[in-house]
Structure formats: structure tokens, C-alpha cells
Design a protein around this motif. Structure first.
Motif, short mmCIF file in Angstrom:
data_model
loop_
_atom_site.label_atom_id
_atom_site.label_comp_id
_atom_site.label_asym_id
_atom_site.label_seq_id
_atom_site.Cartn_x
_atom_site.Cartn_y
_atom_site.Cartn_z
N ALA A 102 -18.14 16.68 -0.43
CA ALA A 102 -17.95 15.74 0.75
C ALA A 102 -18.23 14.46 0.75
O ALA A 102 -17.39 13.48 1.01
CB ALA A 102 -18.59 16.58 1.99
N ASP A 103 -19.14 14.05 -0.03
CA ASP A 103 -19.59 12.57 -0.04
C ASP A 103 -18.72 11.81 -0.91
O ASP A 103 -18.39 10.64 -0.89
CB ASP A 103 -21.09 12.29 -0.52
N ASN A 104 -18.36 12.58 -2.11
CA ASN A 104 -17.28 12.04 -3.12
C ASN A 104 -16.07 11.86 -2.40
O ASN A 104 -15.39 10.95 -2.78
CB ASN A 104 -17.19 12.88 -4.21
N LEU A 105 -15.76 12.89 -1.63
CA LEU A 105 -14.31 12.54 -0.94
C LEU A 105 -14.32 11.39 -0.15
O LEU A 105 -13.21 10.74 0.03
CB LEU A 105 -14.14 13.93 -0.30
N LYS A 106 -15.54 11.41 0.72
CA LYS A 106 -15.39 10.18 1.71
C LYS A 106 -15.28 9.16 0.82
O LYS A 106 -14.40 7.98 1.29
CB LYS A 106 -16.81 10.25 2.31
N ASN A 107 -15.92 8.71 -0.18
CA ASN A 107 -16.23 7.58 -1.18
C ASN A 107 -14.69 7.15 -1.69
O ASN A 107 -14.12 6.17 -1.62
CB ASN A 107 -17.05 7.60 -2.28
N LYS A 108 -14.16 8.46 -2.15
CA LYS A 108 -12.68 8.30 -2.54
C LYS A 108 -11.62 8.04 -1.55
O LYS A 108 -10.78 6.81 -1.52
CB LYS A 108 -11.98 9.47 -3.15
N LEU A 109 -11.76 8.31 -0.27
CA LEU A 109 -10.81 7.99 0.91
C LEU A 109 -11.29 6.64 1.38
O LEU A 109 -10.14 5.87 1.61
CB LEU A 109 -11.27 8.98 1.97
N ASN A 110 -12.40 6.17 1.26
CA ASN A 110 -12.67 4.76 1.68
C ASN A 110 -12.14 3.73 0.66
O ASN A 110 -11.62 2.70 0.93
CB ASN A 110 -14.16 4.43 1.69
N LYS A 111 -12.21 4.10 -0.65
CA LYS A 111 -11.37 3.28 -1.73
C LYS A 111 -9.95 3.33 -1.49
O LYS A 111 -9.34 2.12 -1.44
CB LYS A 111 -11.82 3.75 -3.27
N ILE A 112 -9.39 4.34 -1.33
CA ILE A 112 -7.90 4.32 -0.94
C ILE A 112 -7.66 3.62 0.24
O ILE A 112 -6.76 2.79 0.27
CB ILE A 112 -7.52 5.69 -1.01
N SER A 113 -8.50 3.70 1.29
CA SER A 113 -8.22 2.85 2.47
C SER A 113 -8.48 1.42 2.13
O SER A 113 -7.49 0.65 2.67
CB SER A 113 -9.45 3.26 3.50
N ASN A 114 -9.25 0.77 1.59
CA ASN A 114 -9.42 -0.51 1.27
C ASN A 114 -8.28 -1.13 0.27
O ASN A 114 -7.76 -2.05 0.54
CB ASN A 114 -10.68 -0.90 0.49
N ILE A 115 -7.71 -0.19 -0.58
CA ILE A 115 -6.34 -0.54 -1.45
C ILE A 115 -5.24 -0.60 -0.59
O ILE A 115 -4.49 -1.56 -0.48
CB ILE A 115 -6.26 0.46 -2.52
N VAL A 116 -5.27 0.49 0.48
CA VAL A 116 -4.06 0.01 1.32
C VAL A 116 -4.17 -1.11 2.27
O VAL A 116 -3.17 -1.78 2.27
CB VAL A 116 -3.90 1.53 2.27
N LYS A 117 -5.34 -1.48 2.84
CA LYS A 117 -5.46 -2.55 3.48
C LYS A 117 -5.28 -3.79 2.49
O LYS A 117 -4.61 -4.64 3.22
CB LYS A 117 -6.85 -2.75 4.07
N SER A 118 -5.55 -4.08 1.43
CA SER A 118 -5.16 -4.72 0.67
C SER A 118 -3.75 -5.21 0.36
O SER A 118 -3.03 -6.11 0.21
CB SER A 118 -6.24 -5.04 -0.64
N LEU A 119 -3.10 -4.06 0.15
CA LEU A 119 -1.66 -4.12 -0.13
C LEU A 119 -0.93 -4.58 1.13
O LEU A 119 0.29 -5.07 1.20
CB LEU A 119 -1.21 -2.61 -0.35
N LYS A 120 -1.44 -4.14 2.53
CA LYS A 120 -0.53 -4.62 3.54
C LYS A 120 -0.71 -6.09 3.77
O LYS A 120 0.16 -6.65 4.26
CB LYS A 120 -1.34 -4.18 4.71
N LYS A 121 -1.77 -6.88 3.29
CA LYS A 121 -1.86 -8.29 3.22
C LYS A 121 -0.53 -8.97 2.42
O LYS A 121 -0.35 -10.01 2.55
CB LYS A 121 -3.26 -8.89 2.50
N PHE A 122 -0.05 -8.34 1.37
CA PHE A 122 0.81 -8.72 0.47
C PHE A 122 2.35 -8.62 1.16
O PHE A 122 3.24 -9.37 0.57
CB PHE A 122 1.12 -8.23 -0.96
N LYS A 123 2.47 -8.01 2.41
CA LYS A 123 3.86 -8.11 3.06
C LYS A 123 4.23 -9.47 3.67
O LYS A 123 3.74 -10.15 3.88
CB LYS A 123 3.61 -6.92 4.03
#
Length: 123
Positions: A102-123
Motif C-alpha cells: 500500500a505504501d509503495n502504491l501510494k508513493n507511485k501514485l503521488n509521483k504520477i500525480s506530480n508528473i500529470v500536474k507538471s504536464l498540465k503546465k505545458f498546455k
């Protein structure tokens, strides 16, 4: 009175080794082991007079694997059967290392969320 590791264990002793608990918590769920015997042909306890079951070390290790896969890893009986029918040996540590905690999954989801947020800035 302590039994040696190589001696046969009764069904009640095996339930305690596996730390199986009934939902009500008042009795040992020996019915679980009897059910697993029907489902998994690899489990072969010695059955003596009066239908008393005695499990050797090999059967206990197999039951530990089944318990781990069903209860800890959340696998289905069908999935566990596939693993047990596989000719390559299964080690419990391999499954634990490959599982998603569960903790590994949470960390991976947080990383993915951060990547998605940074990609939204490029729009």
C-alpha cells in the motif's frame, strides 16, 4: 510438551501455526483446512482411524504458501491453483518482493500525480 519440527501435527496445531481465526473468534477454523484439502490436490495429510488428520512438514509448508497467497496477497483459489500447478518452485519471499504494498502504491501514485500536474503546465 513441545513437538519437534519434523513430527506430525494435528489439524488444530496446524490452524494455530497458520494463525487462522474464525469470524466469531470462539473456535479454531479447522473447516478451512478441510476445504483447502478438497481444493488443492497437493495437500495430503495422513488420515488415521476416526478421520484424524496429521500433517507433516511438507504439507505445513504448502499450507503456509496457500495461506499467504489467499489471505495476504488476496489471490483467488483459481490463481493459487495455477501457481501450485506450475513446475517451478515458489518461494514466499518471491511473492512478497513482487507484491504491491500500500505504501509503495501510494508513493507511485503521488509521483504520477506530480508528473500529470507538471504536464498540465505545458498546455
Amino acid at each position: 510438551m513441545n513437538k519437534e519440527d519434523n513430527s506430525y501435527k494435528t489439524i488444530s496445531e496446524v490452524v494455530k501455526i497458520l494463525n487462522l481465526k474464525s469470524k466469531k473468534g470462539d473456535s479454531l477454523p479447522t473447516h478451512t483446512l478441510r476445504f483447502w484439502e478438497k481444493e488443492f490436490k497437493q495437500i495430503k495429510p495422513k488420515i488415521l482411524t476416526g478421520n484424524r488428520r496429521y500433517y507433516d512438514k511438507k504439507n505445513i509448508e504448502l499450507l503456509k504458501k496457500i495461506h499467504f497467497l489467499l489471505k495476504d496477497q488476496g489471490m483467488t483459489i483459481k490463481g493459487v491453483k495455477k501457481i501450485l500447478n506450475n513446475k517451478e518452485p515458489l518461494k514466499l519471499d518471491e511473492m512478497a518482493d513482487n507484491s504491491i504494498r500500500a505504501d509503495n502504491l501510494k508513493n507511485k501514485l503521488n509521483k504520477i500525480s506530480n508528473i500529470v500536474k507538471s504536464l498540465k503546465k505545458f498546455k
